[in-house]
Each structure stands twice: as C-alpha cells, then as structure tokens.
Write a protein that holds these residues in place. Structure first.
Motif, PDB file in Angstrom:
ATOM      1  N   TYR A 244      -6.202 -10.501  -4.439  1.00 53.13           N
ATOM      2  CA  TYR A 244      -5.818 -10.432  -3.034  1.00 53.13           C
ATOM      3  C   TYR A 244      -4.301 -10.480  -2.920  1.00 53.13           C
ATOM      4  O   TYR A 244      -3.645 -11.313  -3.540  1.00 53.13           O
ATOM      5  CB  TYR A 244      -6.433 -11.608  -2.248  1.00 53.13           C
ATOM      6  CG  TYR A 244      -7.897 -11.812  -2.524  1.00 53.13           C
ATOM      7  CD1 TYR A 244      -8.838 -10.883  -2.088  1.00 53.13           C
ATOM      8  CD2 TYR A 244      -8.345 -12.918  -3.246  1.00 53.13           C
ATOM      9  CE1 TYR A 244     -10.186 -11.051  -2.370  1.00 53.13           C
ATOM     10  CE2 TYR A 244      -9.684 -13.099  -3.528  1.00 53.13           C
ATOM     11  CZ  TYR A 244     -10.602 -12.156  -3.086  1.00 53.13           C
ATOM     12  OH  TYR A 244     -11.930 -12.317  -3.367  1.00 53.13           O
ATOM     13  N   TYR A 246      -1.173 -10.307   0.118  1.00 53.37           N
ATOM     14  CA  TYR A 246      -0.833 -10.353   1.535  1.00 53.37           C
ATOM     15  C   TYR A 246       0.470  -9.600   1.770  1.00 53.37           C
ATOM     16  O   TYR A 246       1.491  -9.873   1.135  1.00 53.37           O
ATOM     17  CB  TYR A 246      -0.678 -11.807   1.992  1.00 53.37           C
ATOM     18  CG  TYR A 246      -0.031 -11.958   3.347  1.00 53.37           C
ATOM     19  CD1 TYR A 246      -0.751 -11.734   4.516  1.00 53.37           C
ATOM     20  CD2 TYR A 246       1.312 -12.327   3.461  1.00 53.37           C
ATOM     21  CE1 TYR A 246      -0.166 -11.877   5.760  1.00 53.37           C
ATOM     22  CE2 TYR A 246       1.908 -12.476   4.707  1.00 53.37           C
ATOM     23  CZ  TYR A 246       1.172 -12.243   5.858  1.00 53.37           C
ATOM     24  OH  TYR A 246       1.754 -12.376   7.088  1.00 53.37           O
ATOM     25  N   SER A 275      -3.902 -14.526  -6.330  1.00 53.83           N
ATOM     26  CA  SER A 275      -3.428 -14.000  -5.047  1.00 53.83           C
ATOM     27  C   SER A 275      -1.904 -14.012  -5.042  1.00 53.83           C
ATOM     28  O   SER A 275      -1.271 -14.704  -5.833  1.00 53.83           O
ATOM     29  CB  SER A 275      -3.960 -14.840  -3.878  1.00 53.83           C
ATOM     30  OG  SER A 275      -3.477 -16.175  -3.948  1.00 53.83           O
ATOM     31  N   TRP A 337      -7.577  -5.958  -3.202  1.00 53.56           N
ATOM     32  CA  TRP A 337      -7.655  -5.967  -1.753  1.00 53.56           C
ATOM     33  C   TRP A 337      -6.277  -6.338  -1.192  1.00 53.56           C
ATOM     34  O   TRP A 337      -5.583  -7.182  -1.735  1.00 53.56           O
ATOM     35  CB  TRP A 337      -8.694  -6.966  -1.246  1.00 53.56           C
ATOM     36  CG  TRP A 337     -10.103  -6.615  -1.605  1.00 53.56           C
ATOM     37  CD1 TRP A 337     -10.807  -7.030  -2.699  1.00 53.56           C
ATOM     38  CD2 TRP A 337     -10.980  -5.768  -0.861  1.00 53.56           C
ATOM     39  NE1 TRP A 337     -12.069  -6.500  -2.691  1.00 53.56           N
ATOM     40  CE2 TRP A 337     -12.212  -5.718  -1.566  1.00 53.56           C
ATOM     41  CE3 TRP A 337     -10.871  -5.050   0.329  1.00 53.56           C
ATOM     42  CZ2 TRP A 337     -13.302  -4.984  -1.119  1.00 53.56           C
ATOM     43  CZ3 TRP A 337     -11.953  -4.312   0.776  1.00 53.56           C
ATOM     44  CH2 TRP A 337     -13.156  -4.286   0.055  1.00 53.56           C
ATOM     45  N   PHE A 339      -4.283  -7.498   2.440  1.00 53.73           N
ATOM     46  CA  PHE A 339      -4.523  -8.086   3.764  1.00 53.73           C
ATOM     47  C   PHE A 339      -3.288  -7.920   4.641  1.00 53.73           C
ATOM     48  O   PHE A 339      -2.156  -8.096   4.194  1.00 53.73           O
ATOM     49  CB  PHE A 339      -4.848  -9.573   3.630  1.00 53.73           C
ATOM     50  CG  PHE A 339      -6.207  -9.858   3.056  1.00 53.73           C
ATOM     51  CD1 PHE A 339      -7.226 -10.336   3.856  1.00 53.73           C
ATOM     52  CD2 PHE A 339      -6.465  -9.645   1.704  1.00 53.73           C
ATOM     53  CE1 PHE A 339      -8.482 -10.600   3.334  1.00 53.73           C
ATOM     54  CE2 PHE A 339      -7.723  -9.899   1.169  1.00 53.73           C
ATOM     55  CZ  PHE A 339      -8.734 -10.381   1.988  1.00 53.73           C
ATOM     56  N   THR A 359     -15.545 -10.035   0.328  1.00 50.03           N
ATOM     57  CA  THR A 359     -15.010  -8.770  -0.202  1.00 50.03           C
ATOM     58  C   THR A 359     -16.018  -8.074  -1.123  1.00 50.03           C
ATOM     59  O   THR A 359     -16.092  -6.841  -1.132  1.00 50.03           O
ATOM     60  CB  THR A 359     -13.690  -9.015  -0.949  1.00 50.03           C
ATOM     61  OG1 THR A 359     -13.866 -10.053  -1.933  1.00 50.03           O
ATOM     62  CG2 THR A 359     -12.591  -9.430   0.015  1.00 50.03           C
ATOM     63  N   GLN A 367     -11.985   0.011   4.078  1.00 48.61           N
ATOM     64  CA  GLN A 367     -11.346  -0.845   5.077  1.00 48.61           C
ATOM     65  C   GLN A 367     -12.389  -1.601   5.879  1.00 48.61           C
ATOM     66  O   GLN A 367     -13.430  -1.047   6.238  1.00 48.61           O
ATOM     67  CB  GLN A 367     -10.500   0.020   6.020  1.00 48.61           C
ATOM     68  CG  GLN A 367      -9.903  -0.707   7.213  1.00 48.61           C
ATOM     69  CD  GLN A 367      -9.027   0.225   8.040  1.00 48.61           C
ATOM     70  OE1 GLN A 367      -7.851   0.002   8.232  1.00 48.61           O
ATOM     71  NE2 GLN A 367      -9.625   1.299   8.563  1.00 48.61           N
ATOM     72  N   LYS A 412      -7.485  -7.717  12.930  1.00 49.53           N
ATOM     73  CA  LYS A 412      -6.647  -7.453  11.771  1.00 49.53           C
ATOM     74  C   LYS A 412      -7.546  -6.880  10.683  1.00 49.53           C
ATOM     75  O   LYS A 412      -8.774  -6.836  10.842  1.00 49.53           O
ATOM     76  CB  LYS A 412      -5.942  -8.726  11.324  1.00 49.53           C
ATOM     77  CG  LYS A 412      -4.913  -9.209  12.346  1.00 49.53           C
ATOM     78  CD  LYS A 412      -3.855  -8.148  12.621  1.00 49.53           C
ATOM     79  CE  LYS A 412      -2.990  -8.454  13.833  1.00 49.53           C
ATOM     80  NZ  LYS A 412      -2.051  -9.522  13.595  1.00 49.53           N
ATOM     81  N   TYR A 413      -6.987  -6.435   9.582  1.00 46.91           N
ATOM     82  CA  TYR A 413      -7.799  -5.637   8.674  1.00 46.91           C
ATOM     83  C   TYR A 413      -7.443  -5.875   7.215  1.00 46.91           C
ATOM     84  O   TYR A 413      -6.411  -6.438   6.872  1.00 46.91           O
ATOM     85  CB  TYR A 413      -7.667  -4.164   9.014  1.00 46.91           C
ATOM     86  CG  TYR A 413      -6.316  -3.566   8.704  1.00 46.91           C
ATOM     87  CD1 TYR A 413      -6.134  -2.734   7.597  1.00 46.91           C
ATOM     88  CD2 TYR A 413      -5.211  -3.831   9.506  1.00 46.91           C
ATOM     89  CE1 TYR A 413      -4.902  -2.184   7.304  1.00 46.91           C
ATOM     90  CE2 TYR A 413      -3.984  -3.286   9.226  1.00 46.91           C
ATOM     91  CZ  TYR A 413      -3.824  -2.464   8.123  1.00 46.91           C
ATOM     92  OH  TYR A 413      -2.597  -1.935   7.833  1.00 46.91           O
ATOM     93  N   VAL A 414      -8.349  -5.392   6.368  1.00 47.13           N
ATOM     94  CA  VAL A 414      -8.235  -5.501   4.916  1.00 47.13           C
ATOM     95  C   VAL A 414      -8.549  -4.127   4.329  1.00 47.13           C
ATOM     96  O   VAL A 414      -9.431  -3.422   4.831  1.00 47.13           O
ATOM     97  CB  VAL A 414      -9.233  -6.538   4.362  1.00 47.13           C
ATOM     98  CG1 VAL A 414      -8.968  -6.811   2.884  1.00 47.13           C
ATOM     99  CG2 VAL A 414      -9.185  -7.828   5.174  1.00 47.13           C
ATOM    100  N   GLN A 416      -8.743  -1.536   0.545  1.00 48.29           N
ATOM    101  CA  GLN A 416      -8.608  -1.305  -0.891  1.00 48.29           C
ATOM    102  C   GLN A 416      -7.490  -0.275  -1.035  1.00 48.29           C
ATOM    103  O   GLN A 416      -7.702   0.911  -0.778  1.00 48.29           O
ATOM    104  CB  GLN A 416      -9.923  -0.813  -1.486  1.00 48.29           C
ATOM    105  CG  GLN A 416     -11.051  -1.826  -1.371  1.00 48.29           C
ATOM    106  CD  GLN A 416     -12.257  -1.457  -2.217  1.00 48.29           C
ATOM    107  OE1 GLN A 416     -12.163  -1.319  -3.437  1.00 48.29           O
ATOM    108  NE2 GLN A 416     -13.411  -1.304  -1.558  1.00 48.29           N
TER     109      GLN A 416
END
Length: 505
Positions: A244, A246, A275, A337, A339, A359, A367, A412-414, A416
C-alpha cells in the motif's frame, strides 16, 4: 641686546611648543592612523599563513578598478547588462484601394506558458508518461498537439529516431485556473531504448494557433534522458516493494502538528509494515509538523517532497491534480495498491476485517471507491470532566457524526496503479479495467473537515447528549475512532518512543 644664542634657543622653544600643540590637537587622528597601520601590519603578518587558494588574488585583477573612492565604498554589485528588448515589427493600418482602411493588431508577450514540465516516467519498454501544466485557455479554445520523439544516444540502422503522436489527457475535469494539468502519453509502435544504449525523449508541443490563426508555435521539451545501462526492464514485471502506498495532496498553511501526529500513527498501524507515505509540502510542513514526520521518515515509512516551486503557477488548489499524477507515475511499479485521500480523513475497516481482506476481495477491479462518514469539527461529547477532554486526541473527542440524508458525500478511491493512465482527486476516469462503488460496509473514511488547518483546540462546544440537531443538521454519537485511539497511542509509543509526547495543537 639679546644675544644670538638666546635668539636661537627661543626660536627652538617656540618650534617645540608648536609641534606639541599640533600633536595634541590631532591626537584623535593620529590614534586612528596608528591603529590602521597596526591592523595592516598584523594582516600582512597573518596573510602568509593563509591557504594558497586564499592568497591567490589574481582573480580580483579581472575586475576593473572603481573610478573613485566613493564608488568603491557605495557600489558592491556590478549591475547586469541591459536586456535587449524583443524586436517586433509593428504593423500599421493600411489604406487600400477604394479608401478601405485595413486595421492591424499587434500582439506582445504571452499570457501563459505553452507547457510547464514537472516530470516524465517510463510506463514500459515502449511507453512513457509526461506530466505538466499548460495554459487552460489554450486547451479550452484551441487544439494544441503533442509529438513524441525518441532519440537514441548512438543512432544506428536498428535504433533510429522515431516519432509518434502524443495522446493528451486532461485529468482535472476543467478545475484548472490559469493552468490546467496535462498528461501526455507517448506510446511507440515498438520498444525504444530497451537495449540499454540510452536515449532521450523529446516532446514537441504545438499551440496549433492558440487562438491566433497566423501562428503555430512549437516548443521542444527535453522530457526524459536515460544514460546507457540505466534502464532496468525488470521493474515493469517485478513484485512491488509495497502493498500500500499513500499519495498525499499538497499540504499548505499553518497545519496542526497534533492532528498530523494522530493521522500518521493511525495509518502506519492501519496499513502495516509494507506501506509507504508520500507527503508533498506546498508550504504546510513548518518546523513543528516536520518534528512529527521526522521519526516516521527515519523509520522509512515517509518520503517528503518539497513542491513549493509549483506555487509560481496558478492552478487548482496548489496544483493538486498535477501532484497526484506525478505520484501515480513515479511510484506505479512500487506498490500493489495506491490510496488517494487527505490528512483530515481516517480510513476504517469494520471488525473482523482488515485492509488486506478488503483489497483481496477487490482484486478483480482496477479501482474502488470509499464511502464518507462526515464528523463534526467542533462538537465534543462531554462524558468526562472538561479538563480530561482537552487532553485527549482529536479522534477521541470529535465523535458527533452527521447523519443528514439526501446529500451527496464525496468519495475517495484506491487503484491498482499499473492499470491507470492518469488520475484525479476523487476518482480516476483513465483506467484499464473495471471500477466499483459497492464498498458500503467494507471500508469507509471518517472526515474531520478543517481540523488539520487550524492550530487550536478543536472542541468549540461541549455536549452531553447522544443526539442533537445543530443548524438543521442532525448528529449522533459515533465512538468508532475513539475506541481505536488507545491501540494507536500504544503503537506509536512502541514504534518511535515518547519523542512526540509533548506535541502541541
């Protein structure tokens, strides 16, 4: 009659008196002169012990001597030569046959840059992404074009210059101001530079008139240079370093160190060991915020980037779309991923679930979006003494959730990132694969709007009821984040020790 010897003695006596008088009257000047001589002699004595690079003053000889002592004392900077003005031939009005007057118009300067390059990255052996800003009116009222060119360092029959049209993406959906964000995708018909010989990516940006049909100006941009042997093609297929990552929006203003502290500790615990957090400083990382980030930087969890230079160019919210697109392409092969959310928002996964289970269940999607739970940024629950409440973290005392129905709440979104060409703030429209919004009950984020931007106690009103209505907005007590605070505090203490215990608002 006075003897001749007596006259001589009197004369000598008078001369001595005159000399003493002169010396007495000029004592201050003599002291200054003697002091200057003493300093000069001392300097000459010490000069021989200086390094040779210091003693060699021949470079000073290249400067012409000043015309006077006054000029030497008052002039410390040699003014630059005057800039020659750009010569533009002025077009005058012309009287044509039949008395018709042809009026002419003369343009000077430029309203905005054609293209401002921030970065360029490889997306594979045959594709690149070039991220920058461009004049918003140019893209609204004209049709600028981009031509990509790969120039190898050593041109051979097998490796020649090759050009391909650039595909432009405008990811900010019209939010730009003077400037809008442009992502130029350069995809060549076959691999370039993959042999390790190196080369250069050029982008030729043409205004296509830009509103003036008499001109089609083209600027050549040196977007990316690869030295021989620098390309590692394994990065495009290797297992990512992080699970992950950010990508933070620009931080700006007099931010609260305590709120940043809470956010960092909570999310390092939330995402786990694999992360990483990319923080972008547009002027908000003042010394107290830096003190909060420093322990996590030293632990390897945070990369801090100074992007204050972008403030020169007037774009939407400190060029937020520009920054997140740079982050996308810079780190797209380093994480599974990616974020996108803000530092006044806290992600949460209900009990019996983890971010990994979420996930993993979304692996078929490029997404997915995250629902918002809006929290009051000033109402605090008075279930304890006021003194104890003020010593609690913001996530412990701001527990009133807005439950008003019928309004749109931002998500909000995540993503690949390997399947994304350009990105936005609340979602991406430029992806390869599927998106889903059906994440209710799986993952959400608690939004404490505005609490990060003020260095003051967030509790403006203490309330001792679990349900209330303030200015037409209904609130209920939601202690979800409060219940997580204890574990977060213990996690912070275990990870970085008590170094942040005295952090202030």
């Amino acid at each position: 009659m006075m003897k001749e010897t007596d006259q001589i003695q009197i004369h000598n006596h008078k001369e001595r008196k005159m000399f003493i008088g002169v010396v007495w009257n000029c004592a201050a000047e003599l002291k200054l002169l003697l002091s200057a001589l003493l300093f000069l002699c001392s300097l000459i004595t010490l000069f021989q012990f200086f390094p040779s690079s210091v003693r060699d003053l021949r470079g000073c000889a290249s400067f012409p001597p000043p015309s006077s002592a006054v000029q030497f004392l008052t002039t410390t900077i040699i003014p630059p030569p005057p800039i020659e003005p750009r010569q533009i031939k002025k077009l005058d009005d012309v009287v044509l046959e039949g008395g018709l007057i042809k009026r002419n118009f003369n343009g000077y300067g430029a309203a905005a840059y054609n293209f401002i390059l921030m970065s360029a990255y490889r997306g594979g052996v045959d594709t690149f992404a070039v991220i920058g800003l461009s004049s918003k009116p140019l893209h609204l009222f004209s049709k600028p074009t981009y031509l990509c060119q790969w120039v190898p360092h050593n041109v051979t029959e097998n490796q020649q210059n090759i050009t391909t049209p650039g595909y432009k993406i405008l990811p900010d959906w019209g939010y730009g101001r003077v400037y809008t964000v442009v992502v130029v995708n350069c995809t060549f018909p076959f691999p370039v530079g993959h042999d390790g010989a190196g080369g250069q990516l050029l982008v030729h940006a043409s205004t296509s008139g830009g509103g003036d049909s008499n001109f089609d100006l083209t600027d050549t941009i040196e977007a990316l240079t690869e030295s021989p042997g620098s390309l590692n093609t394994l990065q495009f297929t290797a297992t990512p370093k992080y699970d992950y990552l950010y990508c933070g929006s620009p931080l700006y203003g007099n931010l609260s160190p305590q709120r940043v502290r809470e956010w960092m500790a909570y999310h390092v615990k939330f995402f786990g060991e694999k992360s990483h957090f990319v923080i972008h400083d547009a002027g908000g990382v003042h010394p107290e915020v830096m003190d909060v980030l420093k322990p996590w930087i030293e632990k390897g969890y945070v990369t801090l980037q100074d992007i204050k230079e972008e403030e020169r160019f007037d774009g939407y919210y400190h060029n937020q779309f520009l920054i997140v697109n740079d982050c996308l392409h810079r780190y797209r092969f380093m994480t599974k991923w990616m974020f996108f959310f803000d530092v006044d928002e806290f992600l949460f996964v209900p009990k019996k679930g983890t971010i990994k289970t979420v996930t993993d269940s979304m692996s078929q999607f490029t997404q997915f979006t995250i629902e918002q739970r809006t929290m009051s940024n000033k109402l605090c629950y008075l279930d304890d003494t006021a003194g104890k409440i003020y010593r609690k973290w913001g996530m412990e005392k701001l527990v009133y959730r807005d439950i008003k129905r019928g309004i749109r709440r931002d998500r909000k979104y995540v993503i690949q990132p390997r399947n994304v060409f350009a990105t936005g703030v609340h979602m991406s429209q430029n992806i390869m694969g599927k998106s889903t919004h059906k994440t209710e009950g799986k993952i959400m984020y608690y939004h404490y709007h505005g609490t990060i931007s003020e260095r003051r106690e967030p509790c403006r009103q203490l309330v001792n009821t679990t349900n209330l209505n303030v200015e037409g907005t209904p609130y209920v007590v939601d202690t979800t984040m409060r219940e997580a605070a204890g574990n977060v505090k213990r996690f912070e203490l275990r990870m970085i020790g008590p170094v942040l215990q005295r952090t202030r608002q």
